[in-house]
Design a protein around this motif. Structure first.
Motif, PDB file in Angstrom:
ATOM      1  N   HIS A  37      -9.121  33.789  -9.585  1.00 56.47           N
ATOM      2  CA  HIS A  37     -10.208  33.075 -10.265  1.00 56.47           C
ATOM      3  C   HIS A  37     -11.447  33.974 -10.355  1.00 56.47           C
ATOM      4  O   HIS A  37     -12.057  34.075 -11.412  1.00 56.47           O
ATOM      5  CB  HIS A  37     -10.529  31.782  -9.508  1.00 56.47           C
ATOM      6  CG  HIS A  37     -11.498  30.886 -10.228  1.00 56.47           C
ATOM      7  ND1 HIS A  37     -11.174  30.229 -11.394  1.00 56.47           N
ATOM      8  CD2 HIS A  37     -12.785  30.555  -9.958  1.00 56.47           C
ATOM      9  CE1 HIS A  37     -12.218  29.531 -11.800  1.00 56.47           C
ATOM     10  NE2 HIS A  37     -13.216  29.706 -10.957  1.00 56.47           N
TER      11      HIS A  37
ATOM     12  N   VAL B 285     -12.929  34.811 -14.198  1.00 54.66           N
ATOM     13  CA  VAL B 285     -14.181  34.192 -14.687  1.00 54.66           C
ATOM     14  C   VAL B 285     -14.993  35.125 -15.582  1.00 54.66           C
ATOM     15  O   VAL B 285     -15.735  34.666 -16.448  1.00 54.66           O
ATOM     16  CB  VAL B 285     -15.084  33.718 -13.524  1.00 54.66           C
ATOM     17  CG1 VAL B 285     -14.411  32.632 -12.736  1.00 54.66           C
ATOM     18  CG2 VAL B 285     -15.511  34.865 -12.633  1.00 54.66           C
TER      19      VAL B 285
ATOM     20  N   PRO C 140     -14.167  34.523 -19.871  1.00 56.13           N
ATOM     21  CA  PRO C 140     -14.873  33.535 -20.709  1.00 56.13           C
ATOM     22  C   PRO C 140     -16.383  33.770 -20.708  1.00 56.13           C
ATOM     23  O   PRO C 140     -17.027  33.665 -21.760  1.00 56.13           O
ATOM     24  CB  PRO C 140     -14.523  32.187 -20.065  1.00 56.13           C
ATOM     25  CG  PRO C 140     -13.997  32.489 -18.715  1.00 56.13           C
ATOM     26  CD  PRO C 140     -13.415  33.865 -18.785  1.00 56.13           C
TER      27      PRO C 140
HETATM   28  C1  HEM Z   1     -14.537  28.416 -17.664  1.00 55.05           C
HETATM   29  C2  HEM Z   1     -14.340  27.942 -16.467  1.00 55.05           C
HETATM   30  C3  HEM Z   1     -14.906  28.534 -15.181  1.00 55.05           C
HETATM   31  C4  HEM Z   1     -15.799  29.565 -14.987  1.00 55.05           C
HETATM   32  C5  HEM Z   1     -16.499  30.422 -16.036  1.00 55.05           C
HETATM   33  C6  HEM Z   1     -15.978  29.700 -13.555  1.00 55.05           C
HETATM   34  C7  HEM Z   1     -16.830  30.609 -12.953  1.00 55.05           C
HETATM   35  C8  HEM Z   1     -16.874  30.854 -11.589  1.00 55.05           C
HETATM   36  C9  HEM Z   1     -17.645  31.904 -10.960  1.00 55.05           C
HETATM   37  C10 HEM Z   1     -18.562  32.891 -11.687  1.00 55.05           C
HETATM   38  C11 HEM Z   1     -17.403  31.842  -9.630  1.00 55.05           C
HETATM   39  C12 HEM Z   1     -17.980  32.787  -8.573  1.00 55.05           C
HETATM   40  C13 HEM Z   1     -16.958  33.887  -8.376  1.00 55.05           C
HETATM   41  C14 HEM Z   1     -17.505  35.152  -7.745  1.00 55.05           C
HETATM   42  O1  HEM Z   1     -18.708  35.283  -7.541  1.00 55.05           O
HETATM   43  O2  HEM Z   1     -16.680  36.066  -7.476  1.00 55.05           O
HETATM   44  C15 HEM Z   1     -16.500  30.735  -9.393  1.00 55.05           C
HETATM   45  C16 HEM Z   1     -16.048  30.332  -8.149  1.00 55.05           C
HETATM   46  C17 HEM Z   1     -15.307  29.180  -7.925  1.00 55.05           C
HETATM   47  N1  HEM Z   1     -14.747  28.363  -8.881  1.00 55.05           N
HETATM   48 FE1  HEM Z   1     -14.935  28.572 -10.887  1.00 55.05          FE
HETATM   49  N2  HEM Z   1     -15.187  28.767 -12.920  1.00 55.05           N
HETATM   50  C18 HEM Z   1     -14.526  28.027 -13.879  1.00 55.05           C
HETATM   51  C19 HEM Z   1     -13.660  26.969 -13.663  1.00 55.05           C
HETATM   52  C20 HEM Z   1     -13.338  26.446 -12.423  1.00 55.05           C
HETATM   53  C21 HEM Z   1     -12.493  25.286 -12.214  1.00 55.05           C
HETATM   54  C22 HEM Z   1     -11.832  24.424 -13.307  1.00 55.05           C
HETATM   55  C23 HEM Z   1     -12.402  25.091 -10.872  1.00 55.05           C
HETATM   56  C24 HEM Z   1     -11.581  23.982 -10.267  1.00 55.05           C
HETATM   57  C25 HEM Z   1     -11.410  23.752  -9.028  1.00 55.05           C
HETATM   58  C26 HEM Z   1     -13.203  26.135 -10.217  1.00 55.05           C
HETATM   59  C27 HEM Z   1     -13.389  26.295  -8.852  1.00 55.05           C
HETATM   60  C28 HEM Z   1     -14.084  27.324  -8.259  1.00 55.05           C
HETATM   61  C29 HEM Z   1     -14.232  27.487  -6.806  1.00 55.05           C
HETATM   62  C30 HEM Z   1     -13.657  26.553  -5.729  1.00 55.05           C
HETATM   63  C31 HEM Z   1     -14.981  28.650  -6.606  1.00 55.05           C
HETATM   64  C32 HEM Z   1     -15.412  29.250  -5.263  1.00 55.05           C
HETATM   65  C33 HEM Z   1     -14.457  30.357  -4.906  1.00 55.05           C
HETATM   66  C34 HEM Z   1     -14.459  30.768  -3.458  1.00 55.05           C
HETATM   67  O3  HEM Z   1     -15.090  30.104  -2.636  1.00 55.05           O
HETATM   68  O4  HEM Z   1     -13.818  31.769  -3.159  1.00 55.05           O
HETATM   69  N3  HEM Z   1     -13.746  26.943 -11.208  1.00 55.05           N
HETATM   70  N4  HEM Z   1     -16.173  30.161 -10.613  1.00 55.05           N
END
Ligand code: HEM
Length: 183
Positions: free
Chosen positions: A5, A9, A12
Motif C-alpha cells: 500500500h 499510493v 494515484p
Molecule cells: C486512493 C486511495 C488511497 C490513497 C491515495 C492512500 C494513501 C495513503 C498514504 C499516502 C498513506 C501513508 C503511507 C506512507 O507514508 O508510506 C496511507 C497509509 C494507510 N492507508 Fe491508505 N490510501 C488509499 C486507500 C486506502 C484504503 C481503501 C484503505 C483501507 C483500509 C487504506 C488504509 C491505510 C492504512 C491502514 C494506512 C496506514 C499504514 C500503516 O500504518 O502502515 N488506504 N495511505
C-alpha cells in the motif's frame, strides 16, 4: 504486506496531481504546453483511475475491514480516498464525453472546480495516511482551523446530504433541458 500500500499510493496521488496541473494549464494558458495538456488529459485520468482502484483494493486487502473501520482516522482515510476516486471518475467521464470540446467556453470552469475540489480531497487522504504512519503535517492544522479535526470521524448532517442530492438532481435536469434546447 503493508509495504505494498505504501508503494502503490504514489501512483494515484501522482496522476491526480498531474491531471489537476494539466487542467489548470489547459484552461488558462495558450501554446504548445497547453495543447499537450488538453490532448493528453484523458489517458492520464484513465491511468489515475486504474492506479486508484488498485490502491483502494490494496488497502482493503492488506488491513481487515473490522480493524480499519474501528479507527476514526482510518474511517476518514477510506472516506476521503473514495471521494477522491468519485471526483476523478466524474472528471474522466466529462472529459471522455466532451472530447475536444471539454475546455471550450464555460465548460473549462467545471473541470477547474472539480479538479481543485479533488485536489483538496486527495491531499486530505494523503495527509491522513501520513497520520496513520505517524508522519503528521501542517495541512491537518489547516483542516482543524476550518473546523475538522482529522482524529474525529467526519460527520455530514443528513439534511446536507439531502441538499447535495437535490442540487445534483437540479443540475441533471438543467443539463437535460439545455441539451434539448440546443438540438
Ligand atoms: C486512493 C486511495 C488511497 C490513497 C491515495 C492512500 C494513501 C495513503 C498514504 C499516502 C498513506 C501513508 C503511507 C506512507 O507514508 O508510506 C496511507 C497509509 C494507510 N492507508 Fe491508505 N490510501 C488509499 C486507500 C486506502 C484504503 C481503501 C484503505 C483501507 C483500509 C487504506 C488504509 C491505510 C492504512 C491502514 C494506512 C496506514 C499504514 C500503516 O500504518 O502502515 N488506504 N495511505
Amino acid at each position: 504486506m503493508t509495504g505494498i500500500h505504501h508503494m502503490l499510493v504514489h501512483f494515484p496521488l501522482g496522476f491526480w496531481a498531474l491531471a489537476t496541473l494539466m487542467i489548470l494549464v489547459g484552461s488558462f494558458f495558450k501554446g504548445r504546453l497547453a495543447d499537450i495538456s488538453r490532448e493528453a488529459l484523458l489517458p492520464i485520468l484513465v491511468l489515475s483511475l486504474l492506479a486508484a482502484a488498485i490502491t483502494v483494493a490494496s488497502g482493503f486487502l492488506v488491513w481487515p475491514l473490522e480493524a480499519a473501520l474501528a479507527s476514526p482516522l482510518t474511517r476518514n482515510h477510506i472516506l476521503t480516498a473514495l471521494w477522491s476516486l468519485g471526483i476523478f471518475t466524474m472528471l474522466t467521464v466529462l472529459v471522455w464525453r466532451a472530447g475536444s470540446g471539454a475546455f471550450e467556453g464555460a465548460r473549462r470552469w467545471v473541470l477547474v472546480l472539480l479538479a481543485l475540489t479533488g485536489m483538496s480531497i486527495f491531499a486530505t487522504t494523503g495527509t491522513i495516511g501520513g497520520h496513520l504512519v505517524g508522519a503528521t503535517t501542517q495541512f491537518s492544522e489547516l483542516l482543524k482551523l476550518l473546523g475538522w479535526d482529522v482524529y474525529n470521524t467526519f460527520y455530514t448532517p443528513t439534511w446536507v446530504i439531502g441538499a447535495l442530492v437535490l442540487i445534483g438532481l437540479i443540475c441533471a435536469v438543467a443539463g437535460r433541458i439545455s441539451q434539448r434546447s440546443a438540438r
